[in-house]
Scaffold this active site. Structure first.
Site, PDB file in Angstrom:
ATOM      1  N   HIS A   1       0.830  -1.200   0.000  1.00 17.34           N
ATOM      2  CA  HIS A   1       0.000   0.000   0.000  1.00 17.34           C
ATOM      3  C   HIS A   1       0.865   1.251   0.000  1.00 17.34           C
ATOM      4  O   HIS A   1       1.972   1.264   0.536  1.00 17.34           O
ATOM      5  CB  HIS A   1      -0.973   0.012   1.184  1.00 17.34           C
ATOM      6  CG  HIS A   1      -0.336  -0.093   2.533  1.00 17.34           C
ATOM      7  ND1 HIS A   1       0.206  -1.272   3.025  1.00 17.34           N
ATOM      8  CD2 HIS A   1      -0.153   0.830   3.504  1.00 17.34           C
ATOM      9  CE1 HIS A   1       0.671  -1.065   4.249  1.00 17.34           C
ATOM     10  NE2 HIS A   1       0.472   0.216   4.551  1.00 17.34           N
TER      11      HIS A   1
ATOM     12  N   HIS B   1       0.907   5.314   0.948  1.00 19.93           N
ATOM     13  CA  HIS B   1       0.294   6.367   1.754  1.00 19.93           C
ATOM     14  C   HIS B   1       0.332   7.674   0.966  1.00 19.93           C
ATOM     15  O   HIS B   1       1.390   8.061   0.457  1.00 19.93           O
ATOM     16  CB  HIS B   1       1.076   6.583   3.057  1.00 19.93           C
ATOM     17  CG  HIS B   1       1.049   5.416   3.979  1.00 19.93           C
ATOM     18  ND1 HIS B   1       0.204   5.358   5.063  1.00 19.93           N
ATOM     19  CD2 HIS B   1       1.767   4.263   3.989  1.00 19.93           C
ATOM     20  CE1 HIS B   1       0.409   4.223   5.711  1.00 19.93           C
ATOM     21  NE2 HIS B   1       1.354   3.531   5.071  1.00 19.93           N
TER      22      HIS B   1
END
Length: 136
Positions: A100, A102
């Site tokens: 992932h 940010h």
């Protein structure tokens, strides 16, 4: 989808999230513990533990979505800037083992700082560059 993965479950709609964007390969939603309001996570829908595992085609889609989200987060939060960050492996701060990115809105005087820089010892930069280049 990996059965025990929180982010796989979020992307599949099994766990609620504040979804911001979704396409064929990616999913973006608000982080539940934001650094600043608007802190968004962008994930590949398919499960990959970290950056090293993501096929180039999916990685390209991930960062195209990240760019789109960075512009939207900046405009939507009226941020002064944006940090883009990806933690890979526990030593780098990864705690959810689904890749992932940010997207963190930043504001003047928000109290956040970047990690400290260190100077190389004399001649060490060339040695480190050579070791990295050898592994490409």
């Amino acid at each position: 989808m990996k059965n025990d993965c929180l982010f796989c479950k979020i992307a599949a709609g099994e766990i609620p999230s504040e979804k911001i964007f979704e396409d064929e390969n990616t999913f973006a939603f608000l982080d539940i513990h934001p650094t600043n309001p608007g802190h968004t996570l962008v994930i590949p829908k398919e499960h990959f533990e970290n950056l090293y595992e993501i096929p180039d085609k999916i990685l390209s889609a991930l960062f195209i979505t990240t760019k789109k989200l960075a512009k939207a987060v900046k405009a939507g939060t009226k941020a002064d800037g944006i940090n883009i960050m990806m933690n890979n492996e526990p030593a780098a701060g990864q705690v959810i083992f689904h890749a992932h990115v940010h997207v963190i809105p930043r504001f003047q005087n928000d109290g956040l700082t970047l990690w400290p820089g260190k100077d190389y010892e004399n001649g060490r930069a060339a040695e480190v560059a050579k070791q990295i280049a050898k592994n490409i």
